[in-house]
Design a protein around this motif. Structure first.
Motif, PDB file in Angstrom:
ATOM      1  N   GLU A   1     -43.588 -16.228 -15.469  1.00 26.55           N
ATOM      2  CA  GLU A   1     -43.789 -14.775 -15.560  1.00 26.55           C
ATOM      3  C   GLU A   1     -43.033 -13.993 -14.488  1.00 26.55           C
ATOM      4  OE1 GLU A   1     -48.153 -15.237 -13.674  1.00 26.55           O
ATOM      5  OE2 GLU A   1     -47.573 -13.159 -13.947  1.00 26.55           O
TER       6      GLU A   1
ATOM      7  N   PHE B   1     -41.126  -7.437 -18.927  1.00 19.52           N
ATOM      8  CA  PHE B   1     -42.521  -7.154 -18.660  1.00 19.52           C
ATOM      9  C   PHE B   1     -43.341  -7.059 -19.945  1.00 19.52           C
ATOM     10  CE2 PHE B   1     -46.252  -4.901 -17.516  1.00 19.52           C
ATOM     11  CZ  PHE B   1     -46.605  -5.553 -16.365  1.00 19.52           C
ATOM     12  N   LEU B   2     -44.314  -7.949 -20.071  1.00 18.47           N
ATOM     13  CA  LEU B   2     -45.197  -7.939 -21.241  1.00 18.47           C
ATOM     14  C   LEU B   2     -46.621  -7.616 -20.815  1.00 18.47           C
ATOM     15  CD1 LEU B   2     -44.110 -11.191 -23.121  1.00 18.47           C
ATOM     16  CD2 LEU B   2     -43.610  -8.837 -23.808  1.00 18.47           C
ATOM     17  N   ASP B   3     -47.264  -6.772 -21.575  1.00 15.44           N
ATOM     18  CA  ASP B   3     -48.659  -6.445 -21.287  1.00 15.44           C
ATOM     19  C   ASP B   3     -49.584  -7.620 -21.577  1.00 15.44           C
ATOM     20  OD1 ASP B   3     -48.167  -3.893 -20.484  1.00 15.44           O
ATOM     21  OD2 ASP B   3     -49.759  -3.035 -21.737  1.00 15.44           O
ATOM     22  N   GLU B   4     -49.192  -8.420 -22.534  1.00 13.18           N
ATOM     23  CA  GLU B   4     -50.116  -9.415 -23.057  1.00 13.18           C
ATOM     24  C   GLU B   4     -49.299 -10.598 -23.553  1.00 13.18           C
ATOM     25  OE1 GLU B   4     -54.126  -9.597 -23.613  1.00 13.18           O
ATOM     26  OE2 GLU B   4     -53.492  -7.600 -24.269  1.00 13.18           O
TER      27      GLU B   4
ATOM     28  N   ASN C   1     -54.586 -10.561 -15.715  1.00  9.34           N
ATOM     29  CA  ASN C   1     -53.367  -9.885 -16.164  1.00  9.34           C
ATOM     30  C   ASN C   1     -53.088  -8.660 -15.281  1.00  9.34           C
ATOM     31  OD1 ASN C   1     -51.899  -7.801 -17.694  1.00  9.34           O
ATOM     32  ND2 ASN C   1     -51.888  -9.330 -19.315  1.00  9.34           N
TER      33      ASN C   1
ATOM     34  N   ALA D   1     -51.001  -6.183 -15.562  1.00 13.46           N
ATOM     35  CA  ALA D   1     -50.858  -4.901 -16.260  1.00 13.46           C
ATOM     36  C   ALA D   1     -52.241  -4.298 -16.508  1.00 13.46           C
ATOM     37  CB  ALA D   1     -50.115  -5.098 -17.582  1.00 13.46           C
ATOM     38  N   LYS D   2     -53.181  -5.161 -16.853  1.00  9.52           N
ATOM     39  CA  LYS D   2     -54.551  -4.678 -17.074  1.00  9.52           C
ATOM     40  C   LYS D   2     -55.186  -4.255 -15.748  1.00  9.52           C
ATOM     41  CE  LYS D   2     -55.411  -7.241 -21.315  1.00  9.52           C
ATOM     42  NZ  LYS D   2     -56.051  -8.430 -21.895  1.00  9.52           N
TER      43      LYS D   2
ATOM     44  N   ARG E   1     -53.872  -0.830 -14.974  1.00 13.95           N
ATOM     45  CA  ARG E   1     -54.512   0.226 -15.772  1.00 13.95           C
ATOM     46  C   ARG E   1     -55.915   0.533 -15.270  1.00 13.95           C
ATOM     47  NH1 ARG E   1     -51.347  -1.611 -20.209  1.00 13.95           N
ATOM     48  NH2 ARG E   1     -52.874  -3.160 -20.835  1.00 13.95           N
TER      49      ARG E   1
ATOM     50  N   LYS F   1     -46.085  -8.660  -5.317  1.00 18.74           N
ATOM     51  CA  LYS F   1     -46.160 -10.071  -5.682  1.00 18.74           C
ATOM     52  C   LYS F   1     -45.439 -10.972  -4.670  1.00 18.74           C
ATOM     53  CE  LYS F   1     -44.369  -9.706  -9.841  1.00 18.74           C
ATOM     54  NZ  LYS F   1     -43.964 -10.310 -11.117  1.00 18.74           N
TER      55      LYS F   1
ATOM     56  N   VAL G   1     -43.366   1.791 -16.291  1.00 17.59           N
ATOM     57  CA  VAL G   1     -43.457   0.506 -15.588  1.00 17.59           C
ATOM     58  C   VAL G   1     -42.098   0.195 -14.972  1.00 17.59           C
ATOM     59  CG1 VAL G   1     -43.900  -1.975 -15.822  1.00 17.59           C
ATOM     60  CG2 VAL G   1     -45.148  -0.362 -17.259  1.00 17.59           C
TER      61      VAL G   1
ATOM     62  N   PRO H   1     -40.654  -3.171 -12.959  1.00 16.72           N
ATOM     63  CA  PRO H   1     -40.760  -4.442 -12.243  1.00 16.72           C
ATOM     64  C   PRO H   1     -39.496  -4.653 -11.414  1.00 16.72           C
ATOM     65  CG  PRO H   1     -40.105  -4.848 -14.513  1.00 16.72           C
ATOM     66  CD  PRO H   1     -40.098  -3.352 -14.312  1.00 16.72           C
TER      67      PRO H   1
END
Lengths: 300, 300
Positions: A204, A223-226, B182, B184-185, B188, B202, B216, B218
């Motif tokens: 990741e 970048f992926l949320d899920e 996660n 991203a979560k 949020r 990170k 976003v 990264p």
């Protein structure tokens, strides 16, 4: 042409959210499907009689040449059963049934012999070296390897690396192979075995390309949320990387950097659904669109 | 003007390669030194009588306004003693002597009250909220937090975040705060507490900026072959980030993205030597040069 040698498997993949049994997987499948979106790609793999024909059809429908897929009479497919933890980052192997790949003596269809590009997935390094001798004069040979071979056949892994032009390897496996934590030092050690470049894959967190000329290219992951299933991300990366290089026909630093991004893009698609499902669904436009999205994402 | 509130400490830092005792450190020191290379920066911190004057001189020589540094009569400096493992990524705390910061009631010099920019380092969230009330009308308030406060004063951490415009937080601490893997979560969820943006750091893998508008960014870390001491990387990141924003005077997405890169750049300098030694040695030209190098590094 690019020839991919690896497994075509039936995977059972378990996450805390879903379990999928005996779905199409395998290193060669992910890599070939990813590469075929860019360039002519053939696949060398052994399968058993239990492989549903629909899987072969699906791969062929995405442009993969399947003449190199050998069905072993009375054999059963390589079956890998594994389970991911809640954060989908650590995997536990539940079962590895080698079946037809145990004693596979790979041969390649005549038309594959003049392939300019060869990807040797994480197979037995001795098998990889053996199949390599069947190619006439490949321009670029890239290999991967895994913990199992590093632990059981380290010398052969290093010998194999010496016969390739590039290595694509996971961060943890690079560390294991080199007995060194710092990935820049790992990369330099791998380069000392002979290849022109090495790519350290960081899941990741993206990937870093190192070349024999001292060039470095760190690339963040798309970048992926899920994500749904991390299986095959690394092989899809390798497929996208080699596919782009085969399409362009060059290995200058700029092309390799673009290829790393296409590798990231293909890896990002792979993890969006279980097994190769997403790779079977996407179009070339989807790939180009995500490449542009990536470019915009990291632009500053 | 930017005001930084945090610790000015004496650190004992042990790596398998070297031990340095009672060297200058502390969140505010790293952040203020990094920020002062970009914009007028003042520092609010409590120190003890054992702080060598040469440390104050050194910080002042880099342009940091030190009027906000309060010497506590008969007190001893905050002392943090920790040890890194072989790969310099996991740290064990050996001793935390709060000393003068235990009951510090922060006040700010009159000239700091109209600061447009405020950085609240990983202090007690109640202290952070208290000092915040002393500023007249800051344009941008950014905070950090750590495991200790998340575990012992979670509600206050969330309340504090609600009073800020931005949060800069480590990946592991974001996960702890949000009880979610996660990132991203996590982002949020942190944004739901009120701030305009959050940056998840990170470490060696870079940072990701998330905004309330759904943007976003990264960013991979600047690539270093070798690091000496990871201490202070996060605070130097925050200092570079806020310093650039204070210099430009804008918080549009483009400026924030550049600020993330300047944050990465300052973090990369910080880890090249023990404590703040490298930050004391670099010039503005070094910073601009590394920014350009970063740009070239990630370009494709």
């Amino acid at each position: 042409m690019l020839t991919v040698f690896g497994t075509m498997a039936l995977d059972t993949t378990r996450t805390p959210f879903r379990v999928e049994e005996k779905i199409l997987g395998g290193a060669a499948t992910f890599a070939a499907l990813s590469a075929a979106a860019f360039a002519k790609t053939g696949m060398v793999a052994a399968i058993g009689e239990d492989m549903p024909l629909v899987n072969i059809e699906a791969v062929r429908a995405k442009g993969v040449d399947t003449k190199g897929i050998v069905t072993i009479r009375g054999g059963k497919c390589f079956h890998y059963d594994s389970e991911f933890d809640y954060n989908l980052s650590s995997r536990t192997t539940l079962k590895t049934e080698l079946n037809v790949i145990a004693d596979f003596d790979p041969i390649i269809p005549e038309e594959y012999a003049n392939s300019e590009y060869v990807y040797l997935a994480n197979n037995d390094p001795r098998q990889n070296m053996k199949i390599l001798s069947h190619f006439e004069k490949p321009q670029l040979v890239v290999c991967d390897t895994i913990e199992y071979w590093i632990k059981t056949a380290r010398d052969d892994v290093i010998k194999m690396i010496g016969k390739t032009d590039g290595v694509v390897i996971n961060e943890s496996e690079a560390r294991l192979l080199c007995n060194e934590v710092n990935i820049a030092k790992c990369a330099r050690q791998i380069l000392s075995f002979g290849p022109m470049f090495t790519i350290i894959k960081k899941g990741e967190h993206g990937a870093v390309l190192f070349t024999q000329r001292g060039e470095v290219f760190p690339a963040t992951a798309f970048f992926l949320d899920e994500i749904s299933d991390p299986t095959g991300a690394g092989d899809s990366f390798a497929g996208g990387f080699l596919g782009h290089i085969a399409r362009i026909g060059k290995t200058d630093f700029r092309t390799m950097k673009e290829a790393v991004i296409f590798g990231n893009v293909m890896g990002s698609f792979a993890v969006e659904d279980f097994g190769v499902r997403r790779l079977l669904a996407i179009t070339k436009d989807d790939i180009d669109e995500r490449y542009q999205k990536y470019r915009n994402l990291v632009l500053f």
